[in-house]
Design an enzyme around this catalytic site. Sequence first.
Site, PDB file in Angstrom:
ATOM      1  N   GLU A 328       0.828  -1.196   0.000  1.00  0.00           N
ATOM      2  CA  GLU A 328       0.000   0.000   0.000  1.00  0.00           C
ATOM      3  C   GLU A 328       0.867   1.253   0.000  1.00  0.00           C
ATOM      4  O   GLU A 328       1.799   1.368   0.804  1.00  0.00           O
ATOM      5  CB  GLU A 328      -0.891   0.039   1.247  1.00  0.00           C
ATOM      6  N   CYS A 329       0.574   2.184  -0.878  1.00  0.00           N
ATOM      7  CA  CYS A 329       1.150   3.529  -0.894  1.00  0.00           C
ATOM      8  C   CYS A 329       2.679   3.492  -0.809  1.00  0.00           C
ATOM      9  O   CYS A 329       3.339   3.211  -1.799  1.00  0.00           O
ATOM     10  CB  CYS A 329       0.545   4.377   0.215  1.00  0.00           C
ATOM     11  N   GLY A 330       3.274   3.753   0.360  1.00  0.00           N
ATOM     12  CA  GLY A 330       4.726   3.721   0.462  1.00  0.00           C
ATOM     13  C   GLY A 330       5.302   2.371   0.082  1.00  0.00           C
ATOM     14  O   GLY A 330       6.352   2.278  -0.564  1.00  0.00           O
ATOM     15  N   MET A 333       5.306   2.159  -3.630  1.00  0.00           N
ATOM     16  CA  MET A 333       6.422   2.910  -4.208  1.00  0.00           C
ATOM     17  C   MET A 333       7.730   2.117  -4.117  1.00  0.00           C
ATOM     18  O   MET A 333       8.547   2.136  -5.035  1.00  0.00           O
ATOM     19  CB  MET A 333       6.560   4.258  -3.491  1.00  0.00           C
ATOM     20  N   SER A 429      -0.915  -0.686  -4.613  1.00  0.00           N
ATOM     21  CA  SER A 429      -1.915   0.361  -4.797  1.00  0.00           C
ATOM     22  C   SER A 429      -1.616   1.543  -3.900  1.00  0.00           C
ATOM     23  O   SER A 429      -1.000   1.397  -2.841  1.00  0.00           O
ATOM     24  CB  SER A 429      -3.305  -0.190  -4.468  1.00  0.00           C
TER      25      SER A 429
END
Length: 457
Positions: A328-330, A333, A429
């Site tokens: 998720e998110c971080g 990335m 995501s």
Amino acid sequence: MQGIVIAGTRSGAGKTTVSTALMAALDRRGLRVQAFKVGPDYIDPGYHACVTGRVSHNLDGWMLSREESRTIFSRYASDADVAVVEGVMGLYDGFDGLSEAGSTAQMAKWLNLPVLLCVDAKAMARSLAAEALGFHRFDPDLTWAGLLANRTGGTRHIDYLRQAMTAVPEVPFRGGLIRTESIGIPERHLGLLTADENPLSGERMSELADWLEAGLDLDSLLNDLPVLQPCPPLPSDSGKAAPSVRIGVARDKAFCFYYQENLRRLEEAGAELVCFSPVLDKHVPPNLDGLYLGGGYPELFAAELEGNRTMLADIRRFGLSGRPIYAECGGFMYLGRKIEDADGRAWQMADLFPVDFRMLKKPHFLGYREITQIQDSPLGPPGMVARGHEFHYSEIARMDETRQIYTGTDRVGQASTAESFLAGNVLGSYVHLHFGSNPDIARWFVATCLTSKEQSS
């Protein structure tokens, strides 16, 4: 048991500092304090946990149903002496200007708890009473614990405020906290510094407790709080499956955004959770069947993440092997090709997604999301629906061909992007999902890890 909701007239009124100081003062008295946070916030609960020694839990009027929020409250408040619920934004602020949905006021009524209103009283005197009267009359169904004036100029200022509040006896004046610059918690993008980076020492917690008790008569407040019907302890471990899979959870200064309920549900579904640090550990733990990479600040520790090449290689091999990863998110990335920081420097990441990320100076997106999955993934079948939120300063700068895995809508049902990709059994995501919005998610992810484990054995 007693309970209280700490609300503000607006964001920035001092809710987090007041809530944390109240918890510190209660803990210092030997009371068992259980903290909660209204809304999709990860940072404030970290400070709550520092003070109370107990995990703080999120309650939410949109991601979660009334029943789910009440169940979470009951599960963790059942053995506490005092439950402290920190609100979100202003007391009545929610999803729109027409209803209480998603507001602190709504949650206070769901939980049947009184509200202590925290007001930034800097440069105010008699106007404080007018503000208190308006907040009181706006919703007659709320129960009030009182008003606490924050950021006052001193004892004389507090005397003026106390005099003014005699005009609103329905909202007891609980005192004034003198403006003290050293009391605040440092901020940066995405909000406050996390408790992992800025842990509260014993001395700091004592300072917070002293500051609060110098301005608030805590004995009087506790005496006036109603005694609540004890929450019956929920059988959280009943039916809990014996561990069947081992799931690695990235937990360190770069990856620290997790809803505790998500982790509990994974354990309840049969996962043994094994924490590791992508920053400090050289390898992923042995014998893992899946990985969960939460959000955080990979951009701030990009040099350390890039420099830990053995960990990056392990993560990449893990994903290419077909074992499930949810990011998720971080964490998402971290699984891309590279992250370009705010100074334009590019840092190489795990390269499981053909995506480059770029940090921006302002928030790129902030808001709730309802997602619908359009094909099988480690989290569920096509048609799986769940709720969560996005909050990030990064954007996708470049992307090769990928498979989108979610369609999304915002909190009012308008179609909205929900950037999310599937590569093999790796799902990444920007959306932080709350597994309480769909209990099947944790069970499905554990089942996917078990299937992968059985196929590889």
